[in-house]
Write an enzyme that holds these catalytic residues in place. Structure first.
Site, PDB file in Angstrom:
ATOM      1  CD  GLU A  62      -1.712  -2.411   1.538  1.00  0.00           C
ATOM      2  OE1 GLU A  62      -0.555  -2.622   1.953  1.00  0.00           O
ATOM      3  OE2 GLU A  62      -2.577  -3.302   1.469  1.00  0.00           O
ATOM      4  CG  HIS A 114      -6.855  -6.806   5.855  1.00  0.00           C
ATOM      5  ND1 HIS A 114      -6.060  -6.217   4.907  1.00  0.00           N
ATOM      6  CD2 HIS A 114      -7.503  -5.798   6.466  1.00  0.00           C
ATOM      7  CE1 HIS A 114      -6.241  -4.904   4.941  1.00  0.00           C
ATOM      8  NE2 HIS A 114      -7.104  -4.627   5.878  1.00  0.00           N
ATOM      9  CG  HIS A 171      -9.898  -9.900   4.958  1.00  0.00           C
ATOM     10  ND1 HIS A 171      -9.609 -10.495   3.767  1.00  0.00           N
ATOM     11  CD2 HIS A 171      -9.934  -8.572   4.718  1.00  0.00           C
ATOM     12  CE1 HIS A 171      -9.473  -9.564   2.830  1.00  0.00           C
ATOM     13  NE2 HIS A 171      -9.664  -8.381   3.388  1.00  0.00           N
TER      14      HIS A 171
HETATM   15  C1  UD1 Z   1      -6.936  -5.710  -0.241  1.00  0.00           C
HETATM   16  C2  UD1 Z   1      -5.964  -4.548  -0.465  1.00  0.00           C
HETATM   17  C3  UD1 Z   1      -5.621  -3.872   0.851  1.00  0.00           C
HETATM   18  C4  UD1 Z   1      -6.889  -3.486   1.595  1.00  0.00           C
HETATM   19  C5  UD1 Z   1      -7.779  -4.706   1.762  1.00  0.00           C
HETATM   20  C6  UD1 Z   1      -9.069  -4.307   2.425  1.00  0.00           C
HETATM   21  C7  UD1 Z   1      -4.248  -4.658  -2.201  1.00  0.00           C
HETATM   22  C8  UD1 Z   1      -2.931  -5.206  -2.600  1.00  0.00           C
HETATM   23  N1  UD1 Z   1      -4.717  -5.067  -1.019  1.00  0.00           N
HETATM   24  O1  UD1 Z   1      -6.276  -6.725   0.495  1.00  0.00           O
HETATM   25  O2  UD1 Z   1      -4.843  -2.717   0.600  1.00  0.00           O
HETATM   26  O3  UD1 Z   1      -6.519  -2.965   2.851  1.00  0.00           O
HETATM   27  O4  UD1 Z   1      -8.071  -5.255   0.472  1.00  0.00           O
HETATM   28  O5  UD1 Z   1      -9.753  -5.427   2.891  1.00  0.00           O
HETATM   29  O6  UD1 Z   1      -4.856  -3.909  -2.927  1.00  0.00           O
HETATM   30  N2  UD1 Z   1     -11.483 -12.501  -1.106  1.00  0.00           N
HETATM   31  C9  UD1 Z   1     -12.724 -13.094  -1.316  1.00  0.00           C
HETATM   32  N3  UD1 Z   1     -13.823 -12.278  -1.360  1.00  0.00           N
HETATM   33  C10 UD1 Z   1     -13.778 -10.928  -1.196  1.00  0.00           C
HETATM   34  C11 UD1 Z   1     -12.513 -10.347  -0.954  1.00  0.00           C
HETATM   35  C12 UD1 Z   1     -11.372 -11.151  -0.935  1.00  0.00           C
HETATM   36  O7  UD1 Z   1     -12.831 -14.292  -1.466  1.00  0.00           O
HETATM   37  O8  UD1 Z   1     -14.815 -10.250  -1.270  1.00  0.00           O
HETATM   38  C13 UD1 Z   1     -10.277 -13.380  -1.099  1.00  0.00           C
HETATM   39  C14 UD1 Z   1      -9.927 -13.895  -2.517  1.00  0.00           C
HETATM   40  O9  UD1 Z   1      -9.399 -15.163  -2.422  1.00  0.00           O
HETATM   41  C15 UD1 Z   1      -8.857 -12.886  -2.953  1.00  0.00           C
HETATM   42  C16 UD1 Z   1      -8.119 -12.686  -1.648  1.00  0.00           C
HETATM   43  O10 UD1 Z   1      -9.145 -12.633  -0.650  1.00  0.00           O
HETATM   44  O11 UD1 Z   1      -8.036 -13.371  -3.989  1.00  0.00           O
HETATM   45  C17 UD1 Z   1      -7.229 -11.480  -1.570  1.00  0.00           C
HETATM   46  O12 UD1 Z   1      -7.888 -10.293  -1.981  1.00  0.00           O
HETATM   47  P1  UD1 Z   1      -6.979  -8.985  -2.348  1.00  0.00           P
HETATM   48  O13 UD1 Z   1      -7.897  -7.863  -2.694  1.00  0.00           O
HETATM   49  O14 UD1 Z   1      -5.951  -9.353  -3.331  1.00  0.00           O
HETATM   50  O15 UD1 Z   1      -6.205  -8.691  -1.014  1.00  0.00           O
HETATM   51  P2  UD1 Z   1      -6.734  -8.254   0.412  1.00  0.00           P
HETATM   52  O16 UD1 Z   1      -5.902  -8.975   1.412  1.00  0.00           O
HETATM   53  O17 UD1 Z   1      -8.202  -8.379   0.462  1.00  0.00           O
HETATM   54  N1  UDP Z   2     -15.647  -3.394   7.919  1.00  0.00           N
HETATM   55  C1  UDP Z   2     -16.849  -4.009   7.572  1.00  0.00           C
HETATM   56  N2  UDP Z   2     -17.065  -5.317   7.962  1.00  0.00           N
HETATM   57  C2  UDP Z   2     -16.141  -6.032   8.663  1.00  0.00           C
HETATM   58  C3  UDP Z   2     -14.901  -5.403   8.984  1.00  0.00           C
HETATM   59  C4  UDP Z   2     -14.695  -4.089   8.598  1.00  0.00           C
HETATM   60  O1  UDP Z   2     -17.704  -3.401   6.927  1.00  0.00           O
HETATM   61  O2  UDP Z   2     -16.401  -7.199   8.995  1.00  0.00           O
HETATM   62  C5  UDP Z   2     -15.412  -2.000   7.479  1.00  0.00           C
HETATM   63  C6  UDP Z   2     -14.912  -1.026   8.529  1.00  0.00           C
HETATM   64  O3  UDP Z   2     -15.983  -0.353   9.152  1.00  0.00           O
HETATM   65  C7  UDP Z   2     -14.026  -0.088   7.717  1.00  0.00           C
HETATM   66  C8  UDP Z   2     -13.547  -0.917   6.561  1.00  0.00           C
HETATM   67  O4  UDP Z   2     -14.378  -2.078   6.507  1.00  0.00           O
HETATM   68  O5  UDP Z   2     -14.773   1.002   7.188  1.00  0.00           O
HETATM   69  C9  UDP Z   2     -12.100  -1.336   6.724  1.00  0.00           C
HETATM   70  O6  UDP Z   2     -11.774  -2.271   5.730  1.00  0.00           O
HETATM   71  P1  UDP Z   2     -10.494  -3.196   5.799  1.00  0.00           P
HETATM   72  O7  UDP Z   2     -10.072  -3.356   7.218  1.00  0.00           O
HETATM   73  O8  UDP Z   2     -10.814  -4.415   5.012  1.00  0.00           O
HETATM   74  O9  UDP Z   2      -9.423  -2.381   4.948  1.00  0.00           O
HETATM   75  P2  UDP Z   2      -8.392  -1.196   5.301  1.00  0.00           P
HETATM   76  O10 UDP Z   2      -9.162  -0.079   5.895  1.00  0.00           O
HETATM   77  O11 UDP Z   2      -7.346  -1.760   6.201  1.00  0.00           O
HETATM   78  O12 UDP Z   2      -7.818  -0.851   3.959  1.00  0.00           O
END
Ligand code: UD1
Ligand code: UDP
Length: 372
Positions: free
Chosen positions: A134, A213, A246
Site C-alpha cells: 500500500e 488482513h 477477512h
Molecule cells: C486488499 C488490499 C488492501 C486493503 C484490503 C481491504 C491490495 C494489494 N490489497 O487486500 O490494501 O486494505 O483489500 O480489505 O490492494 N477474497 C474473497 N472475497 C472478497 C474479498 C477477498 O474471497 O470479497 C479473497 C480472494 O481469495 C482474494 C483474496 O481474498 O483473492 C485477496 O484479496 P486482495 O484484494 O488481493 O487482497 P486483500 O488482502 O483483500
Molecule cells: N468493515 C466491515 N465489515 C467487517 C470489517 C470491517 O464493513 O467485517 C469495514 C470497517 O468499518 C471499515 C472498513 O471495513 O470502514 C475497513 O476495511 P479493511 O479493514 O478491510 O481495509 P483497510 O481499511 O485496512 O484498507
C-alpha cells in the site's frame, strides 16, 4: 458542457469511503455526468457495501480470483480499464487510497489522458515494506494525480515535502467519517437481523473486537496474533473476543486453525458495514491492523490497539486513543489486559474526537471540482 466523472474502486474500504462521493455527485447532474466503475478486486465484501449504500455500478470488471496475486491483478485492471476509459472518455477519474485498484486505475487513467483525482492522498510511512504494497501504491498514485484530496494537514505536509504543487492539494477530512456519520443513526433506528442475533449472543459481556488482513502480517505475524488472542481468551474467560474474519485464504487458514475451538472466541464471516459499525460501538476495545477501523474508532470513542509496527495514520496515536502493539504476542496480551483492568487508563483512551474529519469531506471535494 457537463464534466464527465468516472469513480473507480474495487475493495470494501474504497467502496465505503467512495460511497458518500458517489451519492453527492448525483445531486449535481446539471454540472456533471458521473459514472461508477468497480474492478471487483473484492467480490462479496464489495457487494455488501454496494447493497447497503444502494450503488449500482455502471461498469463491473468482475476481476476477483481466489487467492489472486498482485502481478496478474495489476495487469488485468490496467488492460480491462482501457476500453472503459475509451468508451466513456472521462475528464476526471476519482481513485481512493492505496489498493492495487487505486494504483492500476491511476496508471490506466493517466495513459488515457484523463485527469486523476486522488482521495485520501498523502498518507505515508516512508517504509516501502509496511504497509506492503500500500505504501508504494499510494506514492505511485500521488505522482500521477493531478489533484490531491488530503484528509489531514499532516497528509498535506507529506505531499508538500514531495514538491507537489500546493494549489492542487485540498485538506478535506476523510470521507470515512462522512460514511460513518451518515450511517450510524440509520443503524441505531433500524437494526438488522444480524445485529439482533449478535446482540443476544453478546448479552452483557465485555467485547474485544478483532479484525486483521495486512499482507505483511501473513504467515508468522498472523500465527503470533492468533496465539495472542487464544492466550487472552484463556486468561480472561469472562470476555468475548469477536472476530469477523477477512475472506483472504491466507487469513482464514491460521485464524480457523488456531481459534475455532476456543470457547470465548466468536469467529464470524465479514460483517456488512452497518452491522460492523454497530459492533464497533458495542465493543470495549478494538484490536486491528485495518486502516479504516483506526480512523472510525476515535469518532466512536473506542480505544484501539493496532497490530502493526508502523502506521500512516499518526493523528490518533498522537492524541492517545491508538497504541501500536505490532504482532508481538506478549504486548498484545499485556496491553489488552491492562486496558480491561485499569479503568483510569481505559477512560483516558476513550476520549471522543475526530482527527480524521467532520463528515463534510465530500462536500469540500465537490466544491473544489466545481471551481476547475
Ligand atoms: C486488499 C488490499 C488492501 C486493503 C484490503 C481491504 C491490495 C494489494 N490489497 O487486500 O490494501 O486494505 O483489500 O480489505 O490492494 N477474497 C474473497 N472475497 C472478497 C474479498 C477477498 O474471497 O470479497 C479473497 C480472494 O481469495 C482474494 C483474496 O481474498 O483473492 C485477496 O484479496 P486482495 O484484494 O488481493 O487482497 P486483500 O488482502 O483483500
Ligand atoms: N468493515 C466491515 N465489515 C467487517 C470489517 C470491517 O464493513 O467485517 C469495514 C470497517 O468499518 C471499515 C472498513 O471495513 O470502514 C475497513 O476495511 P479493511 O479493514 O478491510 O481495509 P483497510 O481499511 O485496512 O484498507
Amino acid at each position: 458542457m457537463k464534466k464527465k466523472i468516472l469513480i473507480i474502486f474495487g475493495t470494501r474500504p474504497e467502496a465505503i469511503k467512495m460511497a458518500p462521493l458517489v451519492k453527492d455527485f448525483q445531486h449535481y447532474t446539471d454540472h456533471f455526468e458521473s459514472k461508477v466503475c468497480v474492478t471487483a478486486q473484492h467480490r462479496e465484501m464489495l457487494d455488501q457495501v454496494l447493497e447497503f449504500f444502494n450503488i449500482k455500478p455502471d461498469f463491473d470488471l468482475d476481476l476477483m480470483k481466489p487467492n489472486q496475486n498482485l502481478s496478474n491483478l495489476t495487469a488485468d485492471i490496467i488492460i480491462q480499464l482501457k476500453s472503459i476509459l475509451e468508451i466513456f472518455e472521462p475528464d476526471y477519474v476519482f481513485v481512493h487510497g492505496d489498493t492495487t485498484t487505486t494504483m492500476a486505475a491511476s496508471i490506466a487513467s493517466y495513459y488515457s489522458g484523463a485527469k486523476v483525482c486522488h482521495i485520501e492522498a498523502g498518507l505515508r510511512t516512508q517504509n516501502k515494506w509496511s504497509p506492503f504494497p500500500e505504501e508504494i501504491n499510494r506514492q505511485v498514485t500521488g505522482r500521477i494525480a493531478d489533484y490531491h484530496f488530503a484528509p489531514t494537514k499532516a497528509s498535506k505536509n507529506n505531499l508538500l515535502k514531495e514538491n507537489i504543487e500546493e494549489s492542487t492539494i485540498v485538506v478535506t477530512g476523510n470521507t470515512v467519517i462522512d460514511a460513518l456519520l451518515q450511517s450510524i443513526e440509520k443503524v441505531k433506528v433500524n437494526p438488522s437481523p444480524t445485529v439482533k442475533i449478535l446482540s443476544e449472543k453478546l448479552n452483557d459481556k465485555e467485547v474485544v473486537l478483532v479484525t486483521g488482513h495486512r499482507r505483511e502480517n501473513h504467515g508468522e505475524g498472523f500465527e503470533r496474533i492468533c496465539k495472542a488472542l487464544k492466550d487472552l481468551a484463556l486468561l480472561k474467560p469472562n470476555i468475548l473476543i469477536v472476530y469477523p474474519v477477512h475472506l483472504n485464504p491466507k487469513v482464514q487458514e491460521p485464524v480457523n486453525r488456531i481459534l475455532q475451538e476456543v470457547p470465548n472466541v466468536i469467529l464470524v464471516e465479514p460483517l456488512a458495514y452497518q452491522d460492523f459499525i454497530w459492533l464497533m460501538n458495542r465493543s470495549k476495545i478494538i484490536l486491528t491492523d485495518s486502516g479504516g477501523v483506526q480512523e472510525e474508532a476515535p469518532s466512536l470513542g473506542k480505544p484501539v490497539l493496532v497490530m502493526r509496527d508502523t502506521t500512516e495514520r499518526p493523528e490518533a496515536v498522537e492524541a492517545g486513543t491508538v497504541i501500536l502493539v505490532g504482532t508481538n504476542e506478549n504486548l498484545i496480551v499485556s496491553e489488552t489486559i491492562d486496558l480491561l483492568e485499569n479503568e483510569q487508563r481505559y477512560n483516558a483512551m476513550c476520549m471522543l474526537h475526530n482527527p480524521y474529519g467532520d463528515g463534510k469531506a465530500t462536500k469540500r471535494i465537490i466544491e473544489y471540482i466545481l471551481t476547475l
